[in-house]
Write a protein that holds these residues in place. Structure first.
Motif, PDB file in Angstrom:
ATOM      1  N   LYS A 274     -56.393 -66.302  21.996  1.00 46.71           N
ATOM      2  CA  LYS A 274     -56.267 -64.871  22.240  1.00 46.71           C
ATOM      3  C   LYS A 274     -55.290 -64.262  21.238  1.00 46.71           C
ATOM      4  O   LYS A 274     -54.429 -64.948  20.695  1.00 46.71           O
TER       5      LYS A 274
ATOM      6  N   GLU B 133     -59.934 -61.367  22.945  1.00 48.84           N
ATOM      7  CA  GLU B 133     -60.406 -62.728  23.180  1.00 48.84           C
ATOM      8  C   GLU B 133     -61.684 -62.944  22.384  1.00 48.84           C
ATOM      9  O   GLU B 133     -62.637 -62.174  22.520  1.00 48.84           O
TER      10      GLU B 133
ATOM     11  N   LYS C 187     -59.127 -70.501  40.535  1.00 46.18           N
ATOM     12  CA  LYS C 187     -59.618 -70.811  39.193  1.00 46.18           C
ATOM     13  C   LYS C 187     -59.255 -72.230  38.749  1.00 46.18           C
ATOM     14  O   LYS C 187     -59.720 -72.687  37.711  1.00 46.18           O
TER      15      LYS C 187
ATOM     16  N   THR D 160     -53.021 -70.268  37.942  1.00 44.60           N
ATOM     17  CA  THR D 160     -54.000 -71.019  37.144  1.00 44.60           C
ATOM     18  C   THR D 160     -53.330 -71.796  36.013  1.00 44.60           C
ATOM     19  O   THR D 160     -53.693 -72.940  35.733  1.00 44.60           O
TER      20      THR D 160
ATOM     21  N   VAL E  43     -51.015 -63.833  30.838  1.00 41.44           N
ATOM     22  CA  VAL E  43     -52.258 -64.206  30.145  1.00 41.44           C
ATOM     23  C   VAL E  43     -52.040 -64.929  28.824  1.00 41.44           C
ATOM     24  O   VAL E  43     -52.997 -65.367  28.196  1.00 41.44           O
TER      25      VAL E  43
ATOM     26  N   ARG F 210     -66.938 -57.230  30.921  1.00 45.19           N
ATOM     27  CA  ARG F 210     -65.829 -57.048  29.968  1.00 45.19           C
ATOM     28  C   ARG F 210     -65.288 -55.626  30.024  1.00 45.19           C
ATOM     29  O   ARG F 210     -64.065 -55.406  30.028  1.00 45.19           O
TER      30      ARG F 210
ATOM     31  N   ARG G  95     -63.138 -54.717  33.083  1.00 48.81           N
ATOM     32  CA  ARG G  95     -61.773 -55.244  32.890  1.00 48.81           C
ATOM     33  C   ARG G  95     -61.004 -54.396  31.881  1.00 48.81           C
ATOM     34  O   ARG G  95     -59.854 -54.039  32.114  1.00 48.81           O
TER      35      ARG G  95
ATOM     36  N   SER H 285     -65.106 -63.412  36.386  1.00 45.64           N
ATOM     37  CA  SER H 285     -64.190 -64.489  36.763  1.00 45.64           C
ATOM     38  C   SER H 285     -63.007 -64.581  35.802  1.00 45.64           C
ATOM     39  O   SER H 285     -61.977 -65.171  36.126  1.00 45.64           O
ATOM     40  N   LYS H 286     -63.147 -63.991  34.607  1.00 49.49           N
ATOM     41  CA  LYS H 286     -62.056 -63.994  33.624  1.00 49.49           C
ATOM     42  C   LYS H 286     -61.030 -62.895  33.905  1.00 49.49           C
ATOM     43  O   LYS H 286     -59.983 -62.840  33.274  1.00 49.49           O
ATOM     44  N   ASP H 287     -61.367 -62.025  34.842  1.00 51.58           N
ATOM     45  CA  ASP H 287     -60.532 -60.868  35.163  1.00 51.58           C
ATOM     46  C   ASP H 287     -59.428 -61.278  36.136  1.00 51.58           C
ATOM     47  O   ASP H 287     -59.688 -61.952  37.133  1.00 51.58           O
ATOM     48  N   ARG H 288     -58.175 -60.854  35.870  1.00 49.72           N
ATOM     49  CA  ARG H 288     -57.069 -61.184  36.771  1.00 49.72           C
ATOM     50  C   ARG H 288     -57.077 -60.331  38.038  1.00 49.72           C
ATOM     51  O   ARG H 288     -56.497 -60.700  39.050  1.00 49.72           O
TER      52      ARG H 288
END
Length: 414
Positions: A2, A19, A138, A166, A217, A327, A330, A363-366
């Motif tokens: 990232k 990302e 996660k 995570t 992150v 995406r 988010r 699922s990548k979103d906090r």
């Protein structure tokens, strides 16, 4: 890997997270308007409303904070099936109470607060009164979930709660225990300030925007941090040293003549991604419309005709759109109810494939989200926790003539 790209100005800080070459998060923090979420206050109850099972608390801001009955009860009591006590039996006007902000003021509403306190660290989230150990969903390996659960039980004191984040996966016990000790000390300081202060007063403010993103992150050993301020870079280095103990890549001070966001392609991506109509790489498009109650996203095939059949073309467009919508939700930090009007598909399996693609992206979103499912009209309904105003609203203001939204440039990039 990232990239965090940070632009400093005298009155605000702007942070972009990239990302795999794509912009996934953007945030602005103004010097006069620090985020309230996560901050602790000693407040005074100014109104108790039995009909709403809530109270209003003065925490020293223009609008009183809203405290719901579930956020006053002990963390476990509100889950019991028995009838809840009335808010009148829990709070009285004039009572002083320590609260933590969980939602920013939104529109005409004041901030929402809770007495279910939590302090996020690098590896764990510390909850002084929760009395349980949880592991981030996660973390998928069962043996690692068991290890972290056992470790949490070993290092917590009676009555304390811990969530293993995570990033704690595969981390050594010493680092996790050290993180918990720091959070315990932070909580002790909050309690000490509460005892010594008079309501309303600020007891603890969460980290700056850059520090929060580093904590939440950023991988210090792999990810890249570019900052166009020497002072800001020094502060980031000090924070990284504190949480990574020297095991991190150096912060780069950007010294180019071109604006840092133009140099890294951020500005170009933002102009595309915050538009009402976003063109997909395939030629299809997604159109965003926002009301006070919900956000509506419409998917169109546009110029894309690449499938072997109509069903194939439609499904491929929807799959690409689902990935991009995840995406952009988010990135725009959209909260509340979201309705997506995908192009009609005939096969149930194709509809499930689209849901799976959307859920994988989200699922990548906090921020917590939930795909509710297809409505009877063939629309896909989902929800996402609303913590603050959508990021997209930072770049728009009501039109004086039509009360719509007109674009304004807040980035200072020309």
């Amino acid at each position: 890997m990232k990239q965090m790209i940070v632009h400093y100005e005298s009155k605000q800080t702007q942070m972009a997270l990239v990302e795999e070459g794509k912009l996934v998060e953007f945030a602005i923090e103004r010097s006069h308007n620090h985020s309230l979420v996560g901050s602790f206050y000693k407040g005074r109850v100014v109104n108790v409303l039995p009909g709403m099972q809530a109270a209003f608390v003065d925490i020293g801001h223009k609008k009183n904070a809203f405290l719901y009955v579930d956020d006053v009860l002990h963390p476990h009591l509100e889950k019991q099936p028995k009838e809840k006590p009335s808010i009148e039996n829990l709070l009285r006007v004039g009572q002083e109470v320590v609260v933590q902000v969980m939602k920013e003021p939104l529109g005409s509403k004041g901030p929402r607060v809770t007495t279910h306190y939590s302090l996020p660290g690098r590896w764990v989230v510390y909850m002084p009164n929760a009395d349980y150990v949880a592991v981030s969903k996660k973390v998928s390996k069962e043996h690692e979930r068991s290890r972290l659960k056992m470790l949490g039980e070993e290092i917590r004191h009676e009555g304390e709660g811990i969530i293993m984040r995570t990033v704690s996966e595969e981390e050594n016990p010493g680092a996790i225990a050290g993180d918990l000790d720091l959070l315990r000390e932070q909580w002790r300081m909050i309690q000490k300030r509460a005892d010594a202060s008079v309501a309303p007063s600020l007891l603890h403010q969460d980290l700056s925007i850059v520090q929060r993103f580093i904590r939440d992150v950023f991988d210090p050993q792999q990810d890249e941090l570019q900052i166009d301020s020497a002072k800001g870079a020094r502060e980031a280095e000090m924070f990284l040293e504190e949480i990574a103990h020297g095991s991190h890549l150096p912060v780069t001070v950007y010294q180019g003549q071109e604006h840092i966001f133009r140099s890294f392609g951020i500005q170009e991506q933002m102009e595309r991604d915050f538009s009402r109509k976003v063109i997909l790489e395939s030629g299809g498009s997604i159109v965003w419309d926002q009301t006070e109650a919900l956000t509506v996203v419409d998917v169109n095939t546009g110029k894309y005709i690449g499938g072997d059949s109509l069903e194939d073309t439609v499904t491929r467009t929807n799959l690409l759109a689902a990935e991009e919508i995840a995406r952009l939700i988010r990135l725009r930090d959209v909260g509340g109810i979201i309705i997506v009007d995908f192009i009609d598909m005939e096969q149930d399996q194709h509809r499930q494939d689209v849901v799976d693609r959307l859920e994988a992206g989200m699922s990548k979103d906090r921020t917590k989200s939930h795909v509710v499912g297809w409505t009877k009209l063939g629309l896909l309904e989902l929800t996402r926790k609303k913590v603050r105003d959508d990021t997209a609203m930072l770049f728009a203001k009501p039109c004086d003539t039509c009360e719509g939204t007109g674009k304004i440039n807040l980035l200072g990039i020309h």
